[in-house]
Design a protein around this motif. Sequence first.
Motif, short mmCIF file in Angstrom:
data_model
loop_
_atom_site.label_atom_id
_atom_site.label_comp_id
_atom_site.label_asym_id
_atom_site.label_seq_id
_atom_site.Cartn_x
_atom_site.Cartn_y
_atom_site.Cartn_z
N GLU A 1 37.98 149.08 46.59
CA GLU A 1 37.51 149.97 47.65
C GLU A 1 38.23 149.68 48.97
N ILE A 2 38.52 148.42 49.22
CA ILE A 2 39.24 148.03 50.44
C ILE A 2 40.65 148.61 50.44
N GLU B 1 44.69 152.62 52.29
CA GLU B 1 45.60 153.70 51.93
C GLU B 1 45.22 155.03 52.57
N ASN B 2 43.92 155.27 52.74
CA ASN B 2 43.44 156.57 53.23
C ASN B 2 43.12 156.60 54.71
N THR B 3 43.50 155.57 55.45
CA THR B 3 43.18 155.53 56.88
C THR B 3 44.46 155.49 57.70
N ALA B 4 44.64 156.50 58.53
CA ALA B 4 45.81 156.57 59.41
C ALA B 4 45.84 155.36 60.34
N GLY B 5 47.03 154.78 60.49
CA GLY B 5 47.20 153.66 61.41
C GLY B 5 46.92 152.30 60.82
N VAL B 6 46.52 152.25 59.55
CA VAL B 6 46.21 150.98 58.90
C VAL B 6 47.32 150.66 57.90
N LYS B 7 47.80 149.42 57.98
CA LYS B 7 48.91 149.00 57.10
C LYS B 7 48.58 147.65 56.49
N TYR B 8 48.78 147.54 55.18
CA TYR B 8 48.62 146.27 54.48
C TYR B 8 50.00 145.67 54.25
N ILE B 9 50.18 144.41 54.69
CA ILE B 9 51.50 143.78 54.55
C ILE B 9 51.51 142.66 53.51
N GLY B 10 50.38 142.43 52.85
CA GLY B 10 50.34 141.45 51.78
C GLY B 10 50.22 140.02 52.28
N TYR B 11 50.52 139.11 51.39
CA TYR B 11 50.46 137.68 51.68
C TYR B 11 51.48 137.33 52.75
N VAL B 12 51.11 136.47 53.67
CA VAL B 12 52.01 136.04 54.74
C VAL B 12 52.29 134.55 54.57
N ALA B 13 53.56 134.21 54.50
CA ALA B 13 53.96 132.80 54.36
C ALA B 13 53.55 132.03 55.62
#
Length: 170
Positions: A53-54, A59-71
């Motif tokens: 759900e997260i 994915e469905n919210t403008a202006g939101v970006k997932y960048i994954g795991y951060v070293a």
Amino acid sequence: QKYGLPEKYILYLGAIEPRKNILGIIQAYKKSSLLGDGYMLIIAGASGWKNEEIFKAIENTAGVKYIGYVADEDKTVLYKNASLFVFPSLYEGFGLPVLEALACDVPVITSDRSSLSEIFGDYVYLVNPNNIDEIKIGMKNIINNKQNFVKIDLEKFDWEKTAHNFLSSI
């Protein structure tokens, strides 16, 4: 550049799972209209559990970006360039990401629940994690510089001193 980040962003960094209240962060961001002011919401962290759900909300919210795991070597720059760090967790042990953000002089919104308010109360903007409007108001107040913060004393959180004090008390 590595993560394709905008100049102005709000950051969440932690596991992607329900107890971290990422859906609450996204809802507050949507209601805040900060996208119109040029602020994106960046979600960073390793995929946890029960997060379908997260990811759908991201994915469905403008202006939101997932960048994954951060070293680890990238975290400091990510924090330092953020306008705000948001961590309104529903349940938390210590809240290391909050300390990391504070160490980078980034304003923080976090929960008035569990250990977070006890440990960081003087240095952060506390919200009820179940109240989307409180999170939204906190975001807007901090972005609009309507909130002043006390700089954290990192000496309080020195692991070596803490371990020594603990061992000498046994």
